[in-house]
Motif scaffolding. Structure first.
Motif, PDB file in Angstrom:
ATOM      1  N   ARG A 219       0.827  -1.210   0.000  1.00 39.16           N
ATOM      2  CA  ARG A 219       0.000   0.000   0.000  1.00 39.16           C
ATOM      3  C   ARG A 219       0.858   1.255   0.000  1.00 39.16           C
ATOM      4  N   GLU A 220       1.996   1.168   0.646  1.00 36.28           N
ATOM      5  CA  GLU A 220       2.911   2.306   0.673  1.00 36.28           C
ATOM      6  C   GLU A 220       3.459   2.602  -0.722  1.00 36.28           C
ATOM      7  N   ILE A 221       3.711   1.545  -1.493  1.00 40.54           N
ATOM      8  CA  ILE A 221       4.189   1.726  -2.864  1.00 40.54           C
ATOM      9  C   ILE A 221       3.097   2.369  -3.717  1.00 40.54           C
ATOM     10  N   LEU A 222       1.862   1.903  -3.582  1.00 35.33           N
ATOM     11  CA  LEU A 222       0.764   2.487  -4.344  1.00 35.33           C
ATOM     12  C   LEU A 222       0.613   3.980  -4.050  1.00 35.33           C
ATOM     13  N   GLN A 223       0.721   4.327  -2.787  1.00 32.80           N
ATOM     14  CA  GLN A 223       0.562   5.729  -2.402  1.00 32.80           C
ATOM     15  C   GLN A 223       1.709   6.590  -2.926  1.00 32.80           C
ATOM     16  N   ALA A 224       2.901   6.010  -3.004  1.00 32.66           N
ATOM     17  CA  ALA A 224       4.065   6.781  -3.443  1.00 32.66           C
ATOM     18  C   ALA A 224       4.084   7.016  -4.950  1.00 32.66           C
ATOM     19  N   LYS A 225       3.413   6.165  -5.716  1.00 29.86           N
ATOM     20  CA  LYS A 225       3.374   6.268  -7.177  1.00 29.86           C
ATOM     21  C   LYS A 225       4.783   6.384  -7.792  1.00 29.86           C
ATOM     22  N   PRO A 226       5.653   5.421  -7.492  1.00 29.12           N
ATOM     23  CA  PRO A 226       7.021   5.490  -8.031  1.00 29.12           C
ATOM     24  C   PRO A 226       7.041   5.256  -9.539  1.00 29.12           C
ATOM     25  N   LYS A 227       8.109   5.716 -10.166  1.00 27.18           N
ATOM     26  CA  LYS A 227       8.273   5.502 -11.606  1.00 27.18           C
ATOM     27  C   LYS A 227       8.770   4.090 -11.910  1.00 27.18           C
ATOM     28  N   VAL A 228       9.514   3.496 -10.958  1.00 32.89           N
ATOM     29  CA  VAL A 228      10.071   2.147 -11.136  1.00 32.89           C
ATOM     30  C   VAL A 228       9.826   1.354  -9.857  1.00 32.89           C
ATOM     31  N   VAL A 229       9.441   0.082 -10.016  1.00 35.48           N
ATOM     32  CA  VAL A 229       9.291  -0.817  -8.865  1.00 35.48           C
ATOM     33  C   VAL A 229      10.095  -2.086  -9.145  1.00 35.48           C
TER      34      VAL A 229
ATOM     35  N   TRP B 210       1.633 -17.323  -8.211  1.00 37.93           N
ATOM     36  CA  TRP B 210       0.192 -17.553  -8.034  1.00 37.93           C
ATOM     37  C   TRP B 210      -0.344 -16.886  -6.768  1.00 37.93           C
ATOM     38  N   GLY B 211       0.462 -16.076  -6.129  1.00 40.31           N
ATOM     39  CA  GLY B 211       0.019 -15.385  -4.918  1.00 40.31           C
ATOM     40  C   GLY B 211      -0.525 -14.007  -5.246  1.00 40.31           C
ATOM     41  N   SER B 212      -0.075 -13.029  -4.491  1.00 40.67           N
ATOM     42  CA  SER B 212      -0.551 -11.655  -4.669  1.00 40.67           C
ATOM     43  C   SER B 212       0.129 -10.944  -5.825  1.00 40.67           C
ATOM     44  N   LEU B 213       1.162 -11.558  -6.400  1.00 45.64           N
ATOM     45  CA  LEU B 213       1.952 -10.904  -7.445  1.00 45.64           C
ATOM     46  C   LEU B 213       1.123 -10.414  -8.632  1.00 45.64           C
ATOM     47  N   PRO B 214       0.271 -11.249  -9.249  1.00 42.57           N
ATOM     48  CA  PRO B 214      -0.468 -10.773 -10.429  1.00 42.57           C
ATOM     49  C   PRO B 214      -1.316  -9.525 -10.154  1.00 42.57           C
ATOM     50  N   GLU B 215      -1.983  -9.480  -9.008  1.00 48.80           N
ATOM     51  CA  GLU B 215      -2.822  -8.324  -8.699  1.00 48.80           C
ATOM     52  C   GLU B 215      -1.968  -7.077  -8.460  1.00 48.80           C
ATOM     53  N   GLU B 216      -0.826  -7.249  -7.810  1.00 44.46           N
ATOM     54  CA  GLU B 216       0.066  -6.107  -7.584  1.00 44.46           C
ATOM     55  C   GLU B 216       0.571  -5.560  -8.924  1.00 44.46           C
ATOM     56  N   VAL B 217       0.982  -6.456  -9.811  1.00 40.01           N
ATOM     57  CA  VAL B 217       1.479  -6.025 -11.118  1.00 40.01           C
ATOM     58  C   VAL B 217       0.391  -5.288 -11.888  1.00 40.01           C
ATOM     59  N   LYS B 218      -0.836  -5.802 -11.838  1.00 42.23           N
ATOM     60  CA  LYS B 218      -1.959  -5.163 -12.530  1.00 42.23           C
ATOM     61  C   LYS B 218      -2.163  -3.734 -12.029  1.00 42.23           C
ATOM     62  N   LEU B 219      -2.162  -3.548 -10.712  1.00 39.81           N
ATOM     63  CA  LEU B 219      -2.386  -2.225 -10.136  1.00 39.81           C
ATOM     64  C   LEU B 219      -1.253  -1.264 -10.500  1.00 39.81           C
ATOM     65  N   LEU B 220      -0.032  -1.751 -10.486  1.00 37.68           N
ATOM     66  CA  LEU B 220       1.098  -0.885 -10.809  1.00 37.68           C
ATOM     67  C   LEU B 220       1.141  -0.550 -12.294  1.00 37.68           C
ATOM     68  N   ASN B 221       0.760  -1.518 -13.135  1.00 39.45           N
ATOM     69  CA  ASN B 221       0.688  -1.235 -14.566  1.00 39.45           C
ATOM     70  C   ASN B 221      -0.337  -0.151 -14.859  1.00 39.45           C
ATOM     71  N   GLU B 222      -1.459  -0.203 -14.156  1.00 39.80           N
ATOM     72  CA  GLU B 222      -2.495   0.806 -14.344  1.00 39.80           C
ATOM     73  C   GLU B 222      -2.004   2.196 -13.968  1.00 39.80           C
ATOM     74  N   ARG B 223      -1.043   2.266 -13.047  1.00 40.37           N
ATOM     75  CA  ARG B 223      -0.500   3.554 -12.610  1.00 40.37           C
ATOM     76  C   ARG B 223       0.716   3.981 -13.405  1.00 40.37           C
ATOM     77  N   GLY B 224       1.119   3.150 -14.367  1.00 41.03           N
ATOM     78  CA  GLY B 224       2.209   3.524 -15.263  1.00 41.03           C
ATOM     79  C   GLY B 224       3.608   3.297 -14.735  1.00 41.03           C
ATOM     80  N   SER B 225       3.764   2.517 -13.667  1.00 39.51           N
ATOM     81  CA  SER B 225       5.108   2.239 -13.144  1.00 39.51           C
ATOM     82  C   SER B 225       5.850   1.278 -14.069  1.00 39.51           C
TER      83      SER B 225
END
Length: 424
Positions: A40-50, A60-75
């Motif tokens: 959540r801290e990464i989402l709030q920070a909106k970094p250019k690179v993760v 098969w864990g939380s990774l796919p959803e995290e990647v989806k959210l970060l892709n939507e934010r342009g990281s």
């Protein structure tokens, strides 16, 4: 807010601590990084690179959803770790990462982050000059080769400016080439060791001194032989730190010891110089034919001898087995059961694991053998009594997922230090 974030997890913590030490050692300002386990801290920070690092079983864990959210934010997403190394195209095309780091990351990560800063955090043709990357440039897959760090000890095992500490990697590589293991095919068949003076210096920050090595008793050796004088020199050099109140754990988590290296002379060193009275060894099977098939290069007699020696010298043996191995027969499984029973009767502990076809290994396309009724009953009964440790039950489903992954997205290894021959 920082432009670059590092997604720390329990499983990638040790790797990232070491990489942060390497970045700092090359002059990178770690104050420019957001280092956190809180997504959540990464989402709030909106970094250019993760930056991510993960094993195949984590996809098969939380990774796919995290990647989806970060892709939507342009990281811009960078992946490292065993999965990215063994399956870079899957990492990019299926998981949604932009760049895969291929190989040993100390130098390539510094070069990559420096280039991304210069280029406005975009993929440019400059990245093609950095060895150890896979990415798409103008729609074309680009692989720049495997990043090899021969003298990994040039870099500190942890950063000084950030209060992070982890077990110290003192050895890299393994000469045995077991067919189920990723380590020798990615980190090489020759062991490379961090010098003793460095190990002592960096151990001063540790309350409990622990080390990462595929075979703790092989310190100072090319890998397949015992160099007792080198091993004793290391353990002896750490004694002043023990006198200051630190405890030394050697040959136990997060490391282990090959069974043929467990001898009276090595155990006597531990009695004199270390605090642990538990020792982890890999048996993997109770059948010599299976040990030969998986390229273990030891025999059942070495396991039995190691257990006998450990008990004689007051050590509790913790012995790992893999069940459901490729081409394993009911008779092979019966022999493993007998060896497990023998170890438990003697007073040792057993850890059972289910075979998982890991990408980048000679057995990556092999299917596990079904567990016999005898093996299922035995494992269930012993687990209920608390006599067998390990996650073999959960690993059965994970193994199925890995098989499907290999069937649908298999990649011929193109980036390893050692050629990988499929033997299924």
């Amino acid at each position: 807010m920082p432009d670059i974030a590092i997604r720390m997890t329990k499983r990638n913590y040790n790797a990232f601590v070491h990489l942060l030490g390497a970045l700092e050692g090359q002059g990178f300002d770690l104050g420019e990084l957001l280092i956190t386990r809180d997504f959540r801290e990464i989402l709030q920070a909106k970094p250019k690179v993760v930056l991510y690092s993960f094993f195949t079983e984590e996809i098969w864990g939380s990774l796919p959803e995290e990647v989806k959210l970060l892709n939507e934010r342009g990281s811009l997403l960078v992946a490292g770790g065993y999965h990215a190394i063994a399956m870079p195209k899957h990492t990019l095309n299926q998981l949604g990462f932009d760049i895969a780091v291929i190989g040993e990351g100390e130098e390539v990560l510094y070069q990559l982050l420096t280039a991304l800063k210069r280029g406005g955090y975009k993929i440019t043709k400059e990245l093609a000059n950095i060895r150890g990357l896979a990415f798409y440039l103008n729609g074309e897959f680009t692989f720049t080769g495997f990043a090899k760090v021969e003298d990994f000890w040039r870099f500190p095992p942890y950063p000084e400016s950030v209060r992070l500490i982890s077990p110290i990697e003192i050895t890299r590589g393994c000469p045995f080439g077991c067919y189920y293991c990723q380590t020798p095919y990615i980190k090489g068949l020759r062991m490379r060791h961090r010098p003793i003076d460095q190990i002592v210096r960096y151990s001063r920050r540790m309350k409990d001194m622990r080390y990462i090595t595929p075979n703790a008793f092989a310190y100072g050796s090319p890998g397949a032989i015992l160099k007792l004088d080198k091993l004793e020199a290391l353990l002896k050099a750490l004694q002043p730190l023990r006198k200051e109140g630190r405890r030394l754990f050697y040959g136990t988590f997060p490391s282990e010891v090959r069974p043929e290296f467990v001898l009276p002379e090595t155990l006597e060193l531990l009695i004199d110089y270390a605090d642990n009275r538990r020792l982890a060894i890999g048996a993997q099977s109770g059948d010599d034919a299976m040990l030969k098939a998986m390229h273990r290069l030891h025999r059942v007699e070495h396991v039995q001898r190691a257990v006998e020696y450990m008990l004689e010298y007051g050590f509790e043996p913790v012995v790992d087995f893999i069940v459901g191995l490729p081409h394993e027969t009911e008779e092979s499984q019966r022999k493993s059961i007998e060896l497990m029973k023998w170890i438990m009767r003697k007073g040792g502990k057993v850890r059972a694991h289910y075979f998982m076809p890991l990408p980048g290994t000679p057995w990556s396309r092999c299917k596990p053998s079904p567990l016999s009724d005898e093996m299922k009953k035995f494992l269930g009964r012993m687990a209920a009594k608390g006599k067998i440790e390990g996650s073999w039950g959960n690993q059965i489903e994970l193994s199925r997922k890995l098989q499907k992954l290999m069937e649908g997205f298999y990649e011929e290894p193109m980036s390893h230090t050692v050629p990988v021959r499929n033997v299924c």
